[in-house]
Design a protein around this motif. Structure first.
Motif, mmCIF file in Angstrom:
data_model
loop_
_atom_site.group_PDB
_atom_site.id
_atom_site.type_symbol
_atom_site.label_atom_id
_atom_site.label_comp_id
_atom_site.label_asym_id
_atom_site.label_seq_id
_atom_site.Cartn_x
_atom_site.Cartn_y
_atom_site.Cartn_z
ATOM 1 N N ILE A 1 -29.776 -62.732 29.362
ATOM 2 C CA ILE A 1 -30.061 -61.392 29.115
ATOM 3 C C ILE A 1 -31.485 -61.139 28.322
ATOM 4 C CG2 ILE A 1 -29.615 -59.295 27.852
ATOM 5 C CD1 ILE A 1 -26.670 -59.807 28.639
ATOM 6 N N GLY A 2 -31.454 -62.209 27.276
ATOM 7 C CA GLY A 2 -32.637 -62.211 26.194
ATOM 8 C C GLY A 2 -33.951 -62.861 26.996
ATOM 9 N N LEU A 3 -33.744 -64.046 27.730
ATOM 10 C CA LEU A 3 -35.093 -64.825 28.036
ATOM 11 C C LEU A 3 -35.407 -64.745 29.455
ATOM 12 C CD1 LEU A 3 -34.332 -67.768 25.567
ATOM 13 C CD2 LEU A 3 -35.882 -66.014 25.331
ATOM 14 N N SER A 4 -34.380 -65.300 30.326
ATOM 15 C CA SER A 4 -34.783 -65.362 31.849
ATOM 16 C C SER A 4 -34.764 -64.110 32.425
ATOM 17 C CB SER A 4 -33.562 -66.240 32.551
ATOM 18 O OG SER A 4 -32.356 -65.664 32.512
ATOM 19 N N GLY A 5 -33.926 -63.003 31.977
ATOM 20 C CA GLY A 5 -33.884 -61.779 32.493
ATOM 21 C C GLY A 5 -33.103 -61.639 33.936
ATOM 22 N N LYS A 6 -32.296 -62.762 34.308
ATOM 23 C CA LYS A 6 -31.769 -62.833 35.463
ATOM 24 C C LYS A 6 -30.512 -61.765 35.688
ATOM 25 C CE LYS A 6 -32.908 -67.425 36.960
ATOM 26 N NZ LYS A 6 -32.367 -68.813 37.453
ATOM 27 N N ILE A 7 -30.049 -61.543 34.353
ATOM 28 C CA ILE A 7 -28.821 -60.503 34.109
ATOM 29 C C ILE A 7 -29.397 -59.165 33.754
ATOM 30 C CG2 ILE A 7 -26.902 -59.817 32.944
ATOM 31 C CD1 ILE A 7 -26.167 -62.798 32.655
ATOM 32 N N LYS A 8 -29.253 -58.165 34.730
ATOM 33 C CA LYS A 8 -29.627 -56.815 34.673
ATOM 34 C C LYS A 8 -28.727 -55.722 33.869
ATOM 35 C CE LYS A 8 -33.817 -58.176 36.421
ATOM 36 N NZ LYS A 8 -34.906 -58.366 35.401
ATOM 37 N N MET A 9 -29.160 -55.430 32.581
ATOM 38 C CA MET A 9 -28.274 -54.690 31.931
ATOM 39 C C MET A 9 -28.326 -53.093 32.529
ATOM 40 S SD MET A 9 -28.218 -55.583 27.800
ATOM 41 C CE MET A 9 -30.230 -55.105 27.844
ATOM 42 N N PHE A 10 -27.150 -52.450 32.793
ATOM 43 C CA PHE A 10 -27.371 -50.909 33.198
ATOM 44 C C PHE A 10 -26.234 -50.170 32.487
ATOM 45 C CE2 PHE A 10 -24.137 -53.192 35.792
ATOM 46 C CZ PHE A 10 -23.207 -52.142 36.012
ATOM 47 N N HIS A 11 -26.615 -49.104 32.439
ATOM 48 C CA HIS A 11 -25.560 -47.925 31.690
ATOM 49 C C HIS A 11 -24.948 -47.114 32.822
ATOM 50 C CE1 HIS A 11 -27.380 -48.717 27.660
ATOM 51 N NE2 HIS A 11 -28.486 -48.664 28.270
ATOM 52 N N SER A 12 -23.389 -46.678 32.705
ATOM 53 C CA SER A 12 -22.905 -46.288 33.329
ATOM 54 C C SER A 12 -21.737 -45.211 32.507
ATOM 55 C CB SER A 12 -22.003 -46.986 34.573
ATOM 56 O OG SER A 12 -21.316 -47.720 33.695
ATOM 57 N N LYS A 13 -21.356 -44.255 33.161
ATOM 58 C CA LYS A 13 -20.314 -43.445 32.423
ATOM 59 C C LYS A 13 -19.158 -44.223 31.922
ATOM 60 C CE LYS A 13 -18.818 -41.674 37.057
ATOM 61 N NZ LYS A 13 -18.527 -40.413 37.736
ATOM 62 N N GLU A 14 -18.751 -45.118 32.911
ATOM 63 C CA GLU A 14 -17.484 -45.938 32.412
ATOM 64 C C GLU A 14 -17.905 -46.986 31.243
ATOM 65 O OE1 GLU A 14 -17.967 -45.414 36.844
ATOM 66 O OE2 GLU A 14 -19.015 -46.472 35.415
ATOM 67 N N LEU A 15 -18.957 -47.489 31.283
ATOM 68 C CA LEU A 15 -19.190 -48.411 30.003
ATOM 69 C C LEU A 15 -19.406 -47.391 28.895
ATOM 70 C CD1 LEU A 15 -21.520 -50.941 31.586
ATOM 71 C CD2 LEU A 15 -19.343 -51.090 30.766
ATOM 72 N N ASN A 16 -20.223 -46.277 29.132
ATOM 73 C CA ASN A 16 -20.454 -45.537 27.848
ATOM 74 C C ASN A 16 -19.176 -44.840 27.333
ATOM 75 O OD1 ASN A 16 -23.270 -45.663 28.342
ATOM 76 N ND2 ASN A 16 -23.426 -43.862 29.545
ATOM 77 N N SER A 17 -18.250 -44.508 27.875
ATOM 78 C CA SER A 17 -16.939 -44.084 27.543
ATOM 79 C C SER A 17 -16.182 -45.228 26.683
ATOM 80 C CB SER A 17 -15.949 -43.759 28.568
ATOM 81 O OG SER A 17 -15.695 -44.798 29.488
ATOM 82 N N PHE A 18 -16.376 -46.517 27.195
ATOM 83 C CA PHE A 18 -15.932 -47.618 26.456
ATOM 84 C C PHE A 18 -16.535 -47.927 25.111
ATOM 85 C CE2 PHE A 18 -16.715 -52.245 25.544
ATOM 86 C CZ PHE A 18 -15.285 -52.503 25.205
ATOM 87 N N TYR A 19 -17.991 -47.738 24.972
ATOM 88 C CA TYR A 19 -18.566 -47.889 23.760
ATOM 89 C C TYR A 19 -18.100 -47.037 22.736
ATOM 90 C CZ TYR A 19 -22.189 -50.329 26.626
ATOM 91 O OH TYR A 19 -22.544 -51.253 27.547
ATOM 92 N N VAL A 20 -17.802 -45.620 23.332
ATOM 93 C CA VAL A 20 -17.153 -44.606 22.284
ATOM 94 C C VAL A 20 -15.961 -45.095 21.671
ATOM 95 C CG1 VAL A 20 -16.555 -42.188 22.203
ATOM 96 C CG2 VAL A 20 -18.672 -42.713 23.353
ATOM 97 N N PHE A 21 -15.108 -45.634 22.455
ATOM 98 C CA PHE A 21 -13.891 -46.190 21.888
ATOM 99 C C PHE A 21 -13.882 -47.430 21.006
ATOM 100 C CE2 PHE A 21 -9.673 -48.308 22.660
ATOM 101 C CZ PHE A 21 -8.951 -47.321 21.910
ATOM 102 N N LEU A 22 -14.776 -48.001 21.558
ATOM 103 C CA LEU A 22 -15.119 -49.383 20.829
ATOM 104 C C LEU A 22 -15.639 -48.956 19.362
ATOM 105 C CD1 LEU A 22 -15.216 -52.555 20.498
ATOM 106 C CD2 LEU A 22 -17.511 -52.460 21.453
ATOM 107 N N ALA A 23 -16.504 -48.204 19.308
ATOM 108 C CA ALA A 23 -17.011 -47.762 17.972
ATOM 109 C C ALA A 23 -15.959 -47.022 17.191
ATOM 110 C CB ALA A 23 -18.023 -46.848 18.389
#
Length: 500
Positions: free
Chosen positions: A106-128
């Motif tokens: 994620i930080g160097l090679s860039g082979k893993i591409k991050m993306f946002h979605s409504k599923e992950l955003n809802s998880f971030y809220v609960f995690l917070a």
């Protein structure tokens, strides 16, 4: 935009430097090895040094494999089901390897591409919300310990797994991991049941109870076995998959079914019925026949499982059995916890330790909540429950939409994608039903379902956009061709001259 461009430039420069100075780095590594061996003259040092580059190479080149193995050992507790693996600290090594490969790609090679979605955003809220509630917990030490040992791993791996799995072969590997791990735990469960090992209440089977494993509770064991059941059934009925894979899926589904029956967990049995009912609803045209067979199957399951013979919750107890009353008392205590702490609850993993203070029916023992919804309510308050329900609903709707898209257009999606989509949808139904009687709010199942659903939904979204663009181009070319054919041909000069 300039900041992102600068970060990308720095990544490329670092990679170029690493390739340029590879010989220097190797020489430095050998020199440091010699110094270590000089200071610690032990024969195991060369072996460790020899395996270190290979381990580093595997770590950096196989991020998907490491992520799936981490989930297998963290959720299915394979090192506790197979006792000889317990002392090897495999989950710890896999967690370190997974974090390393994620940081690199994620930080160097860039082979893993991050993306946002409504599923992950809802998880971030609960995690917070869960994170904010740690210092507000009734027992801060217990909440922080659970957060550090378990929930922070869930917080890291949930989005990471969604980002890692982005190709058909990744979904195939995920299905293999889930089915193989589920079959392994199921076989150990059946072996223990046949040989009377790790039994509680004389009739309910467990796994790894002598090690203090999570699988040592029959309800938690049923929960672990229930997760791969939906995927095994989906593999069995998905057309287009190899016959060998479908046969293995059938064997795994039967083994999981028998193992869950051995736990005598009512939540597990309801989960089986809901998973089969969801798949049957999509495939059986006669709903009356489906309900009739389902009702009959329900009675047979409860008879075969021997629920009436249980010491707690069996037929020997008159009226409302002790197990049911205990659940109602626990749910009542969870409600009072939320009333007293509406925004934070009593804190992560604090229900058991606060039961005495909030239950009006004290019998001398603290009790578990035995409900996902009331567990989240008591430990995170009304605000946390609202966030958790929203997250669950978003994941459910996403899984439902995804399975509708891929099954309505089977030519555009390979069998593996259709298989995992149907497994995710039936798995979500099973989670929602069994979650009423099993404590799943802060354990792996819902979060693995969330990450896989987010990944497959993103895959389908990208594929649908590509198909739409392709159809649009084809329609433009066709309309242009039709327009050209409708034009009248202009007469040639030679024809005009000859007519004159």
């Amino acid at each position: 935009m300039q900041l992102l461009r600068w970060i990308s430039d720095q990544q490329n420069m670092l990679l170029v430097r690493l390739r340029t100075h590879f010989v220097h780095a190797t020489a430095l590594f050998v020199a440091l090895t010699c110094v270590v061996w000089l200071i610690i003259p032990h024969p195991i040092i060369p072996l460790v040094v020899g395996l270190l580059p290979l381990s580093l190479l595997i770590t950096l080149s196989q991020p998907v494999l490491l992520g799936l193995l981490f989930i297998a050992f963290s959720f299915f507790r394979l090192h506790e089901a197979f006792a000889p693996l317990y002392s090897l600290k495999i989950p710890l090594m896999l967690s370190l390897g997974t974090l390393t490969t994620l940081a690199w790609h994620i930080g160097l090679s860039g082979k893993i591409k991050m993306f946002h979605s409504k599923e992950l955003n809802s998880f971030y809220v609960f995690l917070a919300l869960v994170t904010i509630g740690i210092p507000l917990s009734g027992n801060t030490g217990e909440a922080f310990a659970y957060y550090k040992n378990i929930y922070i791993k869930i917080g890291i791996m949930t989005p990471a797994l969604a980002w890692l799995l982005c190709h058909e072969r990744h979904y195939r590997n995920a299905l293999i991991m889930i089915v193989a791990s589920g079959l392994s735990v199921a076989m150990v469960t059946i072996f223990n049941k046949v040989n009377g090992i790790g039994m509680v209440e004389e009739t309910r089977v467990t796994v790894g109870r002598e090690l203090g494993s999570v699988l040592g509770d029959p309800n938690d064991l049923a929960l672990v076995l229930l997760f791969p059941f939906s995927f095994a059934v989906s593999i069995t009925i998905t057309s287009g998959l190899p016959k060998k894979a479908r046969f293995i899926g059938l064997v795994t589904a039967i083994a999981l079914f028998v193992a869950i029956i051995g736990t005598q967990s009512r939540g597990g049995i309801l989960g089986i019925l809901s998973a089969l009912g969801t798949i049957g609803w999509r495939r059986v045209k006669s709903k009356a026949l489906l309900f009739g067979v389902g009702g009959l199957l329900c009675l047979i399951l409860f008879m075969v499982a021997g629920i009436s013979g249980r010491k707690s919750g069996g037929a020997a107890e008159d009226g409302l059995d002790e197990s049911a009353k205990g659940r109602l008392y626990a749910w009542e205590a969870a409600f009072f916890m939320a009333v007293d702490n509406p925004f934070s609850g009593v804190g992560l993993n604090n229900f058991y330790f606060n039961y005495f203070y909030y239950s009006p029916h004290w019998d001398g023992l603290n009790h578990a909540v035995h409900s996902t919804w009331f567990g989240v309510l008591g430990e995170t308050g009304f605000l946390g429950l609202a966030a958790f329900l929203t997250m669950t609903f978003i994941v459910f709707r996403s899984a439902q939409k995804t399975v509708q898209i891929v099954t309505s257009n089977p030519q555009a999606y390979p069998p593996v994608v259709r298989c995992i989509s149907e497994g995710l949808f039936s798995g979500m139904i099973a989670f929602c039903v069994s979650g009423t009687f099993l404590t799943q709010g802060f354990t792996w199942p819902i979060y693995i379902l969330l990450s896989l659903t987010a990944s497959v939904a993103h895959y389908v979204k990208v594929n649908e956009a590509a198909l739409a663009a392709k159809n649009h181009c084809n329609s433009d070319e066709q309309s242009e061709g039709d327009a050209n054919s409708d034009k009248a041909p202009e007469p040639s000069p030679n024809s005009n001259a000859s007519s004159r």
